[in-house]
Design a protein around this motif. Sequence first.
Motif, short mmCIF file in Angstrom:
data_model
loop_
_atom_site.label_atom_id
_atom_site.label_comp_id
_atom_site.label_asym_id
_atom_site.label_seq_id
_atom_site.Cartn_x
_atom_site.Cartn_y
_atom_site.Cartn_z
N ALA A 124 58.14 29.92 27.18
CA ALA A 124 58.74 30.91 28.08
C ALA A 124 60.07 31.38 27.49
O ALA A 124 61.09 30.72 27.60
N ALA A 125 60.01 32.50 26.81
CA ALA A 125 61.18 33.19 26.28
C ALA A 125 60.80 34.67 26.28
O ALA A 125 59.61 35.01 26.22
N GLN A 126 61.77 35.54 26.34
CA GLN A 126 61.52 36.98 26.49
C GLN A 126 60.44 37.53 25.54
O GLN A 126 59.60 38.33 25.97
N ALA A 167 59.17 29.67 20.21
CA ALA A 167 59.26 28.24 20.51
C ALA A 167 60.64 27.99 21.12
O ALA A 167 61.66 28.27 20.48
N SER A 168 60.67 27.50 22.33
CA SER A 168 61.93 27.27 23.02
C SER A 168 62.67 26.06 22.45
O SER A 168 62.10 25.23 21.73
N PHE A 169 63.93 25.96 22.81
CA PHE A 169 64.76 24.81 22.44
C PHE A 169 64.08 23.51 22.88
O PHE A 169 63.95 22.57 22.09
N ALA A 170 63.61 23.47 24.12
CA ALA A 170 62.95 22.27 24.63
C ALA A 170 61.68 21.96 23.84
O ALA A 170 61.44 20.80 23.47
N VAL A 202 53.39 27.23 11.52
CA VAL A 202 54.63 27.98 11.45
C VAL A 202 55.23 27.96 12.85
O VAL A 202 54.54 28.20 13.84
N ALA A 203 56.53 27.68 12.93
CA ALA A 203 57.25 27.74 14.20
C ALA A 203 58.40 28.72 14.04
O ALA A 203 59.09 28.71 13.03
N MET A 204 58.56 29.57 15.05
CA MET A 204 59.70 30.46 15.07
C MET A 204 60.40 30.28 16.41
O MET A 204 59.93 30.74 17.44
N PRO A 205 61.51 29.53 16.38
CA PRO A 205 62.26 29.32 17.62
C PRO A 205 62.87 30.61 18.16
O PRO A 205 63.19 31.52 17.40
N CYS A 206 63.02 30.64 19.46
CA CYS A 206 63.76 31.70 20.14
C CYS A 206 64.77 30.98 21.01
O CYS A 206 64.46 30.56 22.13
N VAL A 207 65.95 30.77 20.44
CA VAL A 207 66.97 29.97 21.11
C VAL A 207 68.31 30.70 21.01
O VAL A 207 68.53 31.51 20.12
N SER A 208 69.20 30.36 21.91
CA SER A 208 70.53 30.96 21.90
C SER A 208 71.35 30.40 20.75
O SER A 208 71.04 29.35 20.18
N ALA A 209 72.43 31.10 20.42
CA ALA A 209 73.34 30.63 19.38
C ALA A 209 73.92 29.27 19.75
O ALA A 209 74.11 28.41 18.88
N ALA A 210 74.16 29.05 21.03
CA ALA A 210 74.68 27.75 21.47
C ALA A 210 73.65 26.65 21.22
O ALA A 210 74.02 25.55 20.78
N GLY A 267 60.28 18.41 7.48
CA GLY A 267 59.89 17.23 6.73
C GLY A 267 58.44 16.82 6.96
O GLY A 267 57.83 16.18 6.12
N ALA A 268 57.90 17.23 8.11
CA ALA A 268 56.50 16.95 8.43
C ALA A 268 55.56 18.05 7.94
O ALA A 268 54.36 18.01 8.20
N GLY A 269 56.11 19.04 7.24
CA GLY A 269 55.28 20.09 6.66
C GLY A 269 55.17 21.37 7.48
O GLY A 269 54.42 22.28 7.12
N VAL A 270 55.92 21.47 8.57
CA VAL A 270 55.90 22.68 9.39
C VAL A 270 56.87 23.69 8.79
O VAL A 270 58.01 23.34 8.46
N SER A 271 56.44 24.93 8.66
CA SER A 271 57.34 26.00 8.25
C SER A 271 58.09 26.46 9.49
O SER A 271 57.51 27.04 10.38
N VAL A 272 59.38 26.16 9.54
CA VAL A 272 60.20 26.57 10.67
C VAL A 272 61.06 27.74 10.20
O VAL A 272 61.88 27.59 9.29
N VAL A 273 60.85 28.89 10.82
CA VAL A 273 61.57 30.10 10.47
C VAL A 273 62.54 30.37 11.61
O VAL A 273 62.14 30.66 12.73
N VAL A 274 63.83 30.21 11.31
CA VAL A 274 64.87 30.44 12.31
C VAL A 274 65.45 31.82 12.05
O VAL A 274 66.11 32.03 11.03
N PRO A 275 65.17 32.79 12.95
CA PRO A 275 65.70 34.14 12.74
C PRO A 275 67.22 34.13 12.66
O PRO A 275 67.89 33.38 13.37
N GLN A 276 67.75 34.97 11.80
CA GLN A 276 69.20 35.07 11.64
C GLN A 276 69.77 36.05 12.65
O GLN A 276 69.18 37.08 12.91
N GLU A 277 70.90 35.71 13.21
CA GLU A 277 71.57 36.62 14.13
C GLU A 277 72.40 37.61 13.33
O GLU A 277 72.81 37.32 12.23
N PRO A 278 72.76 38.77 13.82
CA PRO A 278 72.22 39.30 15.06
C PRO A 278 70.92 40.04 14.80
O PRO A 278 70.80 40.81 13.87
N ASP A 279 69.93 39.81 15.60
CA ASP A 279 68.64 40.48 15.51
C ASP A 279 68.35 41.06 16.88
O ASP A 279 68.27 40.32 17.86
#
Length: 169
Positions: free
Chosen positions: A10-12, A82-85, A114-122, A138-150
Amino acid sequence: MSTLYVFASAAQPVFDIARVIEDAQADGWDVCLGLTPTAARWLAGSLDGLAALTGHPVRWDDRLPGEPEVWPAASAILFAPASFAAVNQWALGTADTFVVEVVAEAVGLGIPMVAMPCVSAAHVRHPQFERSVETLRGAGVSVVVPQEPDPGFPWPLALSAVRERIVVG
């Protein structure tokens, strides 16, 4: 045909999930959609249409014992947004929702993810988030963290990361 599980929290950006499914299908994927319970509640009015779009039931809860599996096996998994939680639960192995349970098990099965989080800067600055991202990588998941500001969620980047992990066939 290769099967892509698209999981979303649940993220926008979850409100754009139909377009993402269509883009993945255009890439040749058979798509199955899984949602966190809150995301399913947010999309309640669209679930039938999303099931028709994918050709599979939308899932957000575990099967009951004895019920048959209704999805084909995953060739790859995209968890976005993918939310923070969800990121932290996945990394810690606290699988208390259907989608987190599936991705936690998929680590052990070696399914490309592949995981792409949608989390606040905080949230990004929270020390557990960084540990969780490193654990998943480390477990082999590609985690793509979008760079701000987007100004928008970079769905094309998420699908491109999936393409890099596996060739659809």
